[in-house]
Structures are given as C-alpha cells and as structure tokens.
Design a protein around this motif. Structure first.
Motif, PDB file in Angstrom:
ATOM      1  N   THR A   1       0.834  -1.197   0.000  1.00  0.00           N
ATOM      2  CA  THR A   1       0.000   0.000   0.000  1.00  0.00           C
ATOM      3  C   THR A   1       0.868   1.246   0.000  1.00  0.00           C
ATOM      4  OG1 THR A   1      -1.816   1.133   1.166  1.00  0.00           O
ATOM      5  CG2 THR A   1      -0.168   0.021   2.519  1.00  0.00           C
ATOM      6  N   ILE A   2       0.334   2.320  -0.589  1.00  0.00           N
ATOM      7  CA  ILE A   2       1.019   3.611  -0.613  1.00  0.00           C
ATOM      8  C   ILE A   2      -0.026   4.711  -0.575  1.00  0.00           C
ATOM      9  CG2 ILE A   2       1.141   3.536  -3.141  1.00  0.00           C
ATOM     10  CD1 ILE A   2       3.602   5.356  -2.997  1.00  0.00           C
ATOM     11  N   GLY A   3       0.274   5.781   0.134  1.00  0.00           N
ATOM     12  CA  GLY A   3      -0.612   6.928   0.187  1.00  0.00           C
ATOM     13  C   GLY A   3       0.209   8.207   0.255  1.00  0.00           C
ATOM     14  N   PHE A   4      -0.444   9.326  -0.020  1.00  0.00           N
ATOM     15  CA  PHE A   4       0.244  10.613  -0.052  1.00  0.00           C
ATOM     16  C   PHE A   4      -0.417  11.575   0.933  1.00  0.00           C
ATOM     17  CE2 PHE A   4       0.947   8.487  -4.003  1.00  0.00           C
ATOM     18  CZ  PHE A   4       2.244   8.818  -4.395  1.00  0.00           C
ATOM     19  N   ALA A   5       0.407  12.319   1.650  1.00  0.00           N
ATOM     20  CA  ALA A   5      -0.098  13.287   2.622  1.00  0.00           C
ATOM     21  C   ALA A   5       0.693  14.584   2.500  1.00  0.00           C
ATOM     22  CB  ALA A   5       0.034  12.737   4.043  1.00  0.00           C
ATOM     23  N   PRO A   6       0.088  15.701   2.876  1.00  0.00           N
ATOM     24  CA  PRO A   6       0.859  16.951   2.888  1.00  0.00           C
ATOM     25  C   PRO A   6       1.899  16.913   4.004  1.00  0.00           C
ATOM     26  CG  PRO A   6      -1.316  17.273   3.842  1.00  0.00           C
ATOM     27  CD  PRO A   6      -1.310  15.891   3.270  1.00  0.00           C
ATOM     28  N   ALA A   7       3.007  17.581   3.795  1.00  0.00           N
ATOM     29  CA  ALA A   7       4.104  17.561   4.777  1.00  0.00           C
ATOM     30  C   ALA A   7       3.891  18.626   5.838  1.00  0.00           C
ATOM     31  CB  ALA A   7       5.437  17.756   4.072  1.00  0.00           C
ATOM     32  N   THR A   8       2.787  18.512   6.544  1.00  0.00           N
ATOM     33  CA  THR A   8       2.464  19.475   7.587  1.00  0.00           C
ATOM     34  C   THR A   8       2.511  18.790   8.957  1.00  0.00           C
ATOM     35  OG1 THR A   8       0.115  18.989   7.253  1.00  0.00           O
ATOM     36  CG2 THR A   8       1.014  20.905   6.118  1.00  0.00           C
TER      37      THR A   8
END
Length: 356
Positions: free
Chosen positions: A23-30
């Motif tokens: 699995t892979i997901g993307f998130a903002p770097a906050t």
C-alpha cells in the motif's frame, strides 16, 4: 507541471507495488497539532519507559515540517507480513517459545529500507526525465524520529487503532511502515477515518493491562517493550502474564476483527516465517551462548537485543512452563556471567522446583 506531477504520482503507485509495497498513500508535509499534543502527554506520563530517544528528539517528531521545512509531500508506504495462521495458536504450549509474527522472518529494516531507496531513486530519475524540478527527498523506516503511524493515517493507508498501531481495511494490523519526505507537491489522499467504533477487543486481550485508555499505550506494561526494549530484570508483576512469549507480543494485533480481511497474497516473501523460528523449543533456546545466538538470528530483528536479554526472556518462559525437564539447564544458568540472566534463572528454578 501539475499534469506531469499527476502522471508521475500514478506511475509511482505502480512502481511501489512492483517493489513489494502492499500500500502507498500521499499526505501533505504538515505538522499535526493533535498528534503533537498526544505525544507530549504520553512522554509527560512516562509511558515511554526507558526509550529515551522518544523524548530526546520529541520536537522533531511533531511532523515533517519540524524535521525538514523544505518538504512538500509525504509518501507513506506499507509492506504486509500478514500471518497465514493464528498468531495465538501456541499460547498454551508451554514447552514452545512464542516469537512475534513480525520477527519470524527476515529483518524488516533491511527489506523496507532497500525498497524505499529504490523507489526514491526512481522518483528522482523520473522527475528529471519528465522535466520537473529536481526532486529532493529523505527516506525513513522505524529508526528515525518519524511518526509513521499518524502519517499513514493522514495518507489514507489506514488508521491508528485503539492499540495504537495502524489498521488497514485491506491488510489488517500487519503492516511494516516506511516514509519518504519529498519536495514534489503531490496531490494528497484522503485522511483515513477511524473504523474502530465501539470495539475494544485489543484492549481486553492485553495480558498486562498496558492500555490505560483507548489509543494510549503504557509501554512499561507492554510485553513487547519488556522483552525487546527493557534491559534490566523483568518486573515480577508481569512475569507470569508473559507466558511463553519470548520476543514481542501479538495479542492486541491478532484479535483485531479487521484481520479477517487481510490479503495474504500481498504478504512480502521476505517475511515468511523461518521454520526454526515459527515454533522453537524452549529447551534448545536455553542452550544458546553468544555465538550460537548470533548464528541462529543472523538476518533477524531479534539479533539486536543480544544473547543475554534473549535468554532472560526464555528463562521467564521456562519458569511459566511447568516443564521440570528444563530445570537442569535453568539451574546451570543461575551461575551465568550476566546478573540479569542469573536472577531470571533463579526465579525460573524456584517456579519449576515448586512444580515437582
């Protein structure tokens, strides 16, 4: 440029799968103020035990921006180690030692980091090939001050359950996590909602009551912490509850209802259990000297705790076993050069003598 980034993001998902990630997901770097507050409360309560590194770099653990202000996106990735059988099946087999599912195969640090680095190289090369600005990035797996589980939740690959571990609707509780911070502004995935509901199976399953409340773990009471991170004698109050667990504990993970959906086909072959670690005999493990320990656990995450801590754990299991045939070897270890091992042997010998 946005179209090129979107196309690369889609191809990146495919490349991650090719490299063995389930699995892979993307998130903002906050940074995450809620997670930061919870971390601070956890540390203030002393629930991290002797894991000083958690406190030493707590400021960096607040989130990606605290570590690297130049980061724009976080790639959260997971490799599956879903077990084929029931991790609790050997609970009543006193002569057999129980090793946590994650440690029965190859060392996940090596496998996950190798794949993360390969994916990072691919990303850098693809950004250049597509005429995008140079991609800068940092790769992390477990040993860095990175909050992989909250990042995984923010990236939509699962949610942090009441046992504090990440839970996936597709892979259950069985994911090794890694992260890549990068300067490419990928489109974030949707933050994963909490699906624990009113369930408290993991809380009720804990043999040492290590959860003072849902979503909060007191590591000082956790068998995984006691058998892996804790260096001194095992506190007396927890010894009987350890049973035959000698490295880690799967109880809170194994009872999670979401595990029935775990995709066994996605399990990485590097984490398939080694035959000699799936159900080892306590009698054999008690015979290990330092050289034998290193040979048996070569390429295993167990190797990092060393022979003395490992044999200490085995002695607690021996004392709980009721198997008087172990008494001779246990008695020999009462004279061990390591004082913690010798003390555990004395405790085990007293327990086994009482069983005669």
């Amino acid at each position: 440029m946005a179209t090129k980034i979107a196309e690369m993001q889609a191809d990146l998902r495919k490349e991650a799968g090719r490299l063995g990630f389930a699995t892979i997901g993307f998130a903002p770097a906050t940074d995450d103020p809620l997670r930061t507050r919870r971390l601070q409360e956890w540390l203030a309560a002393g629930h991290h035990g002797s894991m000083e590194w958690m406190e030493a770099r707590a400021d960096v653990r607040c989130g990606p921006q605290s570590m690297w202000p130049g980061a724009a996106s976080v790639l959260a990735l997971g490799m599956s180690y879903a077990p084929k059988g029931d991790p609790l099946a050997l609970a009543e087999e006193g002569q057999i030692a129980r090793i946590s599912t994650y440690a029965q195969g190859g060392d996940y640090h090596d496998t996950v980091k190798k794949a993360l680095k390969a994916l990072a190289r691919w990303l850098v090369a693809e950004a250049a090939r597509r005429g995008l600005p140079d991609a800068e990035l940092k790769v992390f797996v477990d040993t860095a001050p990175v909050m992989e589980k909250p990042l995984g939740e923010a990236a939509g690959i699962g949610w942090q359950g009441k046992h504090t571990n990440l839970v996936s609707r597709t892979h259950g509780s069985w994911l090794f996590l890694g992260a890549i911070y990068c300067t490419v502004p990928f489109t974030p995935d949707t933050h994963h909602p909490d699906r624990c509901g009113s369930c408290r199976a993991c809380q009720d399953a804990c043999p040492t009551d290590a959860f003072p409340q849902p979503y909060r773990l007191d590591a000082r009471r956790c068998i995984s912490y006691l058998t892996i991170e804790h260096k001194g004698p095992i506190p007396l109050e927890f010894r009987e509850a350890m049973g035959n667990r000698i490295y880690g504990c799967d109880d809170c993970l194994a009872v999670c209802p979401w595990n029935k959906f775990a995709d066994l086909a996605a399990r990485h072959k590097a984490f398939l259990p080694r035959a000699e670690l799936a159900a080892p005999a306590l009698a054999d493990l008690l015979e290990l000297d330092d050289a034998g320990f290193r040979q048996l656990f070569s390429g295993s995450p167990i190797k990092r705790i060393g022979r003395d801590r490992f044999v200490r754990n085995c002695l607690i299991a021996a004392g709980n076993s009721g198997d008087v045939s172990l008494l001779a070897r246990v008695s020999t270890l009462m004279a061990d050069a390591d004082s913690v091992v010798a003390e555990a042997a004395s405790w085990a010998a007293e327990r086994l003598t009482a069983a005669i």
